[in-house]
Each structure stands twice: as structure tokens, then as C-alpha cells.
Design a protein around this motif. Structure first.
Motif, PDB file in Angstrom:
ATOM      1  N   VAL A 160      12.947 -41.185  -5.361  1.00 12.70           N
ATOM      2  CA  VAL A 160      13.114 -39.741  -5.159  1.00 12.70           C
ATOM      3  C   VAL A 160      11.795 -39.041  -5.464  1.00 12.70           C
ATOM      4  O   VAL A 160      11.327 -38.193  -4.693  1.00 12.70           O
ATOM      5  CB  VAL A 160      14.241 -39.186  -6.060  1.00 12.70           C
ATOM      6  N   LEU A 161      11.171 -39.390  -6.576  1.00 14.04           N
ATOM      7  CA  LEU A 161       9.909 -38.759  -6.961  1.00 14.04           C
ATOM      8  C   LEU A 161       8.787 -39.065  -5.985  1.00 14.04           C
ATOM      9  O   LEU A 161       7.935 -38.218  -5.721  1.00 14.04           O
ATOM     10  CB  LEU A 161       9.497 -39.207  -8.362  1.00 14.04           C
ATOM     11  N   SER A 162       8.760 -40.263  -5.445  1.00 13.62           N
ATOM     12  CA  SER A 162       7.661 -40.632  -4.544  1.00 13.62           C
ATOM     13  C   SER A 162       7.794 -39.998  -3.168  1.00 13.62           C
ATOM     14  O   SER A 162       6.797 -39.792  -2.488  1.00 13.62           O
ATOM     15  CB  SER A 162       7.569 -42.152  -4.420  1.00 13.62           C
ATOM     16  N   GLU A 163       9.003 -39.653  -2.752  1.00 13.72           N
ATOM     17  CA  GLU A 163       9.218 -39.120  -1.410  1.00 13.72           C
ATOM     18  C   GLU A 163       9.371 -37.609  -1.353  1.00 13.72           C
ATOM     19  O   GLU A 163       9.192 -37.007  -0.308  1.00 13.72           O
ATOM     20  CB  GLU A 163      10.453 -39.781  -0.794  1.00 13.72           C
ATOM     21  N   ALA A 164       9.702 -36.969  -2.472  1.00  8.38           N
ATOM     22  CA  ALA A 164       9.986 -35.535  -2.461  1.00  8.38           C
ATOM     23  C   ALA A 164       8.744 -34.700  -2.773  1.00  8.38           C
ATOM     24  O   ALA A 164       7.865 -35.131  -3.524  1.00  8.38           O
ATOM     25  CB  ALA A 164      11.071 -35.227  -3.485  1.00  8.38           C
ATOM     26  N   HIS A 165       8.687 -33.537  -2.174  1.00  8.59           N
ATOM     27  CA  HIS A 165       7.608 -32.591  -2.488  1.00  8.59           C
ATOM     28  C   HIS A 165       7.854 -31.960  -3.851  1.00  8.59           C
ATOM     29  O   HIS A 165       6.930 -31.742  -4.623  1.00  8.59           O
ATOM     30  CB  HIS A 165       7.537 -31.504  -1.407  1.00  8.59           C
ATOM     31  N   ALA A 166       9.108 -31.671  -4.140  1.00 14.62           N
ATOM     32  CA  ALA A 166       9.476 -31.070  -5.427  1.00 14.62           C
ATOM     33  C   ALA A 166      10.871 -31.553  -5.809  1.00 14.62           C
ATOM     34  O   ALA A 166      11.710 -31.791  -4.949  1.00 14.62           O
ATOM     35  CB  ALA A 166       9.467 -29.545  -5.336  1.00 14.62           C
TER      36      ALA A 166
ATOM     37  N   GLN B 209      12.557 -41.212 -19.646  1.00 15.09           N
ATOM     38  CA  GLN B 209      13.376 -42.096 -18.816  1.00 15.09           C
ATOM     39  C   GLN B 209      13.083 -41.944 -17.322  1.00 15.09           C
ATOM     40  O   GLN B 209      13.031 -42.938 -16.592  1.00 15.09           O
ATOM     41  CB  GLN B 209      14.856 -41.818 -19.051  1.00 15.09           C
ATOM     42  N   LEU B 210      12.909 -40.712 -16.852  1.00 10.87           N
ATOM     43  CA  LEU B 210      12.813 -40.481 -15.410  1.00 10.87           C
ATOM     44  C   LEU B 210      11.405 -40.252 -14.875  1.00 10.87           C
ATOM     45  O   LEU B 210      11.138 -40.507 -13.713  1.00 10.87           O
ATOM     46  CB  LEU B 210      13.673 -39.273 -15.017  1.00 10.87           C
ATOM     47  N   PHE B 211      10.523 -39.734 -15.696  1.00 11.22           N
ATOM     48  CA  PHE B 211       9.218 -39.315 -15.206  1.00 11.22           C
ATOM     49  C   PHE B 211       8.079 -40.127 -15.816  1.00 11.22           C
ATOM     50  O   PHE B 211       6.995 -39.610 -16.058  1.00 11.22           O
ATOM     51  CB  PHE B 211       9.013 -37.822 -15.495  1.00 11.22           C
ATOM     52  N   THR B 212       8.303 -41.395 -16.048  1.00 16.47           N
ATOM     53  CA  THR B 212       7.311 -42.233 -16.732  1.00 16.47           C
ATOM     54  C   THR B 212       6.009 -42.363 -15.957  1.00 16.47           C
ATOM     55  O   THR B 212       4.937 -42.436 -16.556  1.00 16.47           O
ATOM     56  CB  THR B 212       7.884 -43.639 -16.989  1.00 16.47           C
ATOM     57  N   ASN B 213       6.049 -42.374 -14.639  1.00 19.79           N
ATOM     58  CA  ASN B 213       4.842 -42.571 -13.831  1.00 19.79           C
ATOM     59  C   ASN B 213       4.275 -41.287 -13.255  1.00 19.79           C
ATOM     60  O   ASN B 213       3.361 -41.331 -12.432  1.00 19.79           O
ATOM     61  CB  ASN B 213       5.131 -43.560 -12.690  1.00 19.79           C
ATOM     62  N   LEU B 214       4.809 -40.161 -13.652  1.00 13.50           N
ATOM     63  CA  LEU B 214       4.331 -38.884 -13.133  1.00 13.50           C
ATOM     64  C   LEU B 214       3.016 -38.509 -13.813  1.00 13.50           C
ATOM     65  O   LEU B 214       2.917 -38.570 -15.039  1.00 13.50           O
ATOM     66  CB  LEU B 214       5.385 -37.801 -13.400  1.00 13.50           C
ATOM     67  N   PRO B 215       1.987 -38.160 -13.037  1.00  8.40           N
ATOM     68  CA  PRO B 215       0.696 -37.797 -13.642  1.00  8.40           C
ATOM     69  C   PRO B 215       0.845 -36.588 -14.575  1.00  8.40           C
ATOM     70  O   PRO B 215       1.660 -35.699 -14.318  1.00  8.40           O
ATOM     71  CB  PRO B 215      -0.181 -37.434 -12.433  1.00  8.40           C
ATOM     72  N   PRO B 216       0.039 -36.534 -15.638  1.00  6.16           N
ATOM     73  CA  PRO B 216       0.094 -35.391 -16.559  1.00  6.16           C
ATOM     74  C   PRO B 216      -0.157 -34.085 -15.802  1.00  6.16           C
ATOM     75  O   PRO B 216      -0.961 -34.021 -14.884  1.00  6.16           O
ATOM     76  CB  PRO B 216      -1.046 -35.666 -17.548  1.00  6.16           C
ATOM     77  N   GLY B 217       0.548 -33.059 -16.174  1.00  2.74           N
ATOM     78  CA  GLY B 217       0.395 -31.757 -15.534  1.00  2.74           C
ATOM     79  C   GLY B 217       1.267 -31.552 -14.316  1.00  2.74           C
ATOM     80  O   GLY B 217       1.359 -30.448 -13.792  1.00  2.74           O
ATOM     81  N   ARG B 218       1.907 -32.603 -13.824  1.00  2.79           N
ATOM     82  CA  ARG B 218       2.763 -32.471 -12.629  1.00  2.79           C
ATOM     83  C   ARG B 218       4.191 -32.062 -12.969  1.00  2.79           C
ATOM     84  O   ARG B 218       4.936 -31.662 -12.095  1.00  2.79           O
ATOM     85  CB  ARG B 218       2.806 -33.795 -11.860  1.00  2.79           C
TER      86      ARG B 218
END
Length: 161
Positions: A47-53, A70-79
Motif C-alpha cells: 500500500v505504501l509503495s503504490e499510493a501517493h498518500a 509496525q507499519l512505517f518501518t521503511n518510510l524515509p524520515p520526514g515523510r
């Protein structure tokens, strides 16, 4: 679903004993198979890789740090941006209450194995009716699942509660 690692999910199977007086197709109506997903990040990553928001809204996501881990482990800081708002009901209008016994004095024990007992569901229904008669402007009642809610409603409709 089942294509992921076994550490990410569990398969549960409950088989009711055969009912000899029922036709074969209906002999085990209460049997079930469930897949429990234990690692939400496995399924949320796509979901995170395909969605704009992505917007998550809910009333029980605090503390949010657990959810972030749990859900946002690979999200870059500030995103990740968050916003939290106070409870819309003033504290003086909230009275969390725990009942250990119902109106007839029966223990209210809602373990998974016992919560489907008709006597327990009736006791809960009678307790809620008594509370609704004395609490102005209504009640908010939480149950563990939509399935259990449907089971309670069906029982209360069948018994006229």
C-alpha cells in the motif's frame, strides 16, 4: 495471504463434531477456518509503495509510536506526518465502568471459549437494558469483533431481548 512466511500468519481450524441428524452438507455449520495476520507491515508495505498518500483515521491508535514502528518501518524520515485531536466527549461525560457480574449475579467472563454461551449473552443483554434505562443519552459498548456483535444481536433478536 498464505504465500508469506509462516512467522507472519497463523492458520486456525475449528471443526465441530458431526451432527448425525443433519444432512451431510449442514452437519458442521459452526466449523471455521481463519488466517490471522500477525505482521501488518508485510501486507501494508505494498500500500505504501503504490499510493501517493495514505491517511489512517481512527480512535484507538494511541500510542501512535507503536503503530509507526509496525507499519512505517521503511518510510524515509520526514515523510510521515501525524495529527492527533482530543476526545470530542468532555471527560465529565465519560464514565468507564467494569461489571464483573450481571443483573442475576452471574459472572461476566468473556473469554473466547465462553463468550458464546447463551446464558452469558442473555446476562449481558439484560445488563445493557438496565443501564440504558438509567443512563441519559445512551451508551457506547465495545465488543471484541463484528462477528461477536452479530452473534449478540442475533441472540437478542431471537429471544426478544
Amino acid at each position: 495471504g498464505l504465500a508469506h512466511s509462516d512467522k507472519d500468519a497463523r492458520v486456525l481450524l475449528h471443526v465441530e463434531p458431526l451432527q448425525p441428524l443433519r444432512p451431510p452438507a449442514a452437519s458442521r455449520p459452526d466449523s471455521w477456518l481463519r488466517v490471522l495476520h500477525l505482521n501488518p507491515a508485510t501486507y501494508f508495505a505494498s500500500v505504501l509503495s503504490e499510493a501517493h498518500a495514505v491517511v489512517l483515521c481512527g480512535g484507538t491508535m494511541q500510542p501512535f509510536e507503536d503503530l509507526r514502528q509496525q507499519l512505517f518501518t521503511n518510510l524515509p524520515p520526514g515523510r510521515l506526518r501525524t495529527a492527533a485531536y482530543g476526545h470530542i466527549v468532555p471527560p465529565e461525560r465519560v464514565a468507564p465502568v467494569i461489571f464483573s457480574r450481571g443483573p442475576r449475579g452471574s459472572p461476566l467472563s468473556f473469554s473466547f471459549g465462553s463468550r458464546g454461551a447463551p446464558a452469558l449473552m442473555d446476562e449481558l443483554g439484560e445488563l445493557l437494558l438496565a443501564l440504558a434505562a438509567t443512563v441519559p443519552d445512551g451508551l457506547v459498548v465495545f465488543v471484541p469483533s463484528f462477528q461477536y456483535e452479530a452473534q449478540l444481536v442475533a441472540r437478542w433478536e431471537a429471544t426478544g431481548l
